[in-house]
Design an enzyme around this catalytic site. Structure first.
Site, PDB file in Angstrom:
ATOM      1  CE1 TYR A  79      -3.768  -2.408   1.113  1.00  0.00           C
ATOM      2  CE2 TYR A  79      -2.099  -3.310   2.570  1.00  0.00           C
ATOM      3  CZ  TYR A  79      -3.328  -3.406   1.957  1.00  0.00           C
ATOM      4  OH  TYR A  79      -4.116  -4.499   2.187  1.00  0.00           O
ATOM      5  CG  ASP A 261      -4.676 -15.359   4.252  1.00  0.00           C
ATOM      6  OD1 ASP A 261      -5.453 -14.641   3.601  1.00  0.00           O
ATOM      7  OD2 ASP A 261      -4.049 -14.965   5.255  1.00  0.00           O
ATOM      8  CG  ASP A 298      -4.633 -10.128   3.437  1.00  0.00           C
ATOM      9  OD1 ASP A 298      -4.119  -9.127   2.905  1.00  0.00           O
ATOM     10  OD2 ASP A 298      -4.736 -10.299   4.664  1.00  0.00           O
TER      11      ASP A 298
END
Ligand code: SF4
Length: 335
Positions: A79, A261, A298
């Site tokens: 980011y 995940d 994510d």
């Protein structure tokens, strides 16, 4: 590993798991396990299981795409305004669902050498858009106070870095480690320091764990939580609500509830997103607004986090369409 935690019939499978993935439990965690309960939620998180050898096609070694955003060793710059600084890849315990299970452990990506750490700090210094540095790994609080202090001194003179955040399980799994020396080391940068505690079941929030967190909060470090939604551990609104309340009672603001995940061999922990949405929706109204976490995914491939609560994403055919922070849509599970 402590004796009596593994069913004899699973021993061969577990040896094969140990050849592939790191295993460690602390005495504190072992003492929390109810050996009479074959479905104990603490054991399920930390005691290896032969099911970890069953990988599915959508699983991947780097499920959240760290490598795609790593300009120098130890840095993940996904980011614009923040980076991960992965100074160490060791943990005091190894979660069986770990999203970085291919990188952590004694055989994993190791600890940054002084030269590599200097290069990572150099990257942060050169990139004036970096406002926040997130120490994760591995568990950064396994580093000695001396090494932590060296990292914090390295960050101290980087004026554009305002916030340093630590992601850790240490206050829960090794609470005595949170002592005066460690706290002084964290203060060494003069920056605002946040601590994000990873815990997944209310039984992890013991009195010693709460006391360790109190030492951190009293030292001036605001705390937030991160929890992974895990089948057989906390996939029940009553259990999850109790955990969120325990956080708030400990002055920890519930922050992220992660959808598990796509790490290899972790399918036995994963729920469907629709199940997760129902559990999260059931918390609303039942428990205080202070106790509500944000349910996030994510996005595989390194596209960052997406909020996936009810109405935040839509289903198309057998897949979800998930929007990243740039507004680009991605299929989940990935095709
Ligand atoms: S503490 Fe974090 S990095 Fe370490 S094994 Fe658990 S999930 Fe992975």
């Amino acid at each position: 590993m402590a004796t009596g935690l593994v069913e004899p019939g699973k021993l061969d499978g577990i040896r094969a798991v140990a050849d592939r993935y790191a295993i460690a439990l602390t005495p504190t965690l072992v003492s929390l396990i109810d050996r009479a309960d074959p479905n104990d939620p603490i054991a399920r998180q930390f005691v290896p299981d032969p099911d970890e050898l069953l990988a599915t096609p959508e699983e991947r070694a780097d499920p959240i795409g760290d490598h795609a955003h790593s300009p120098v060793k130890g840095i993940v710059h996904r980011y614009p305004d923040r980076v991960l600084l992965k100074a160490v890849h060791i943990c005091p315990v190894y979660c069986r669902f770990c999203f970085r299970r291919e990188m952590v452990g004694p055989e994993g990506d190791g600890t940054l050498s002084p030269e590599k750490l200097a290069a990572a700090l150099g990257y942060i210094r050169e990139h004036t858009e970096i406002w926040e540095v997130i120490l994760t790994g591995g568990d950064p609080l396994v580093l000695s106070p001396r090494r932590l202090a060296a990292i914090m001194r390295g960050l101290a003179d980087i004026a554009h870095v305002k916030i340093v955040r630590f992601h850790t399980r240490v206050p829960v799994v090794e609470p005595d480690r949170v002592d005066r020396e460690l706290i002084e080391a964290l203060k060494g940068s003069g920056k605002v320091v946040y601590v994000a505690l990873h815990a997944n079941h209310p039984r992890e929030m013991t009195q010693p764990a709460r006391a360790a967190c109190a030492r951190l909060v009293d030292a001036g470090f605001p705390m937030v939580s991160q929890t992974v939604l895990l089948r057989g551990v906390n996939d029940d609104p009553a259990v999850l609500g109790e955990l969120m309340k325990a956080f708030v009672e400990t002055r920890i603001k519930p922050y992220y509830l992660h959808h598990p995940d796509l790490a290899p061999g972790t399918g036995h922990f994963r729920l469907d997103i629709a199940e997760g949405q129902k559990i999260v929706a059931a918390l609303r109204g039942r428990i205080s607004g202070l106790c509500q976490p944000t349910y996030v995914l994510d996005i595989p491939g390194g596209h960052g986090k997406a909020v996936i609560g009810e109405n935040a994403i839509h289903r198309q055919g057998g897949c979800y369409s998930v929007s990243d922070f740039r507004g680009e849509e991605h299929a989940y599970p990935p095709r």
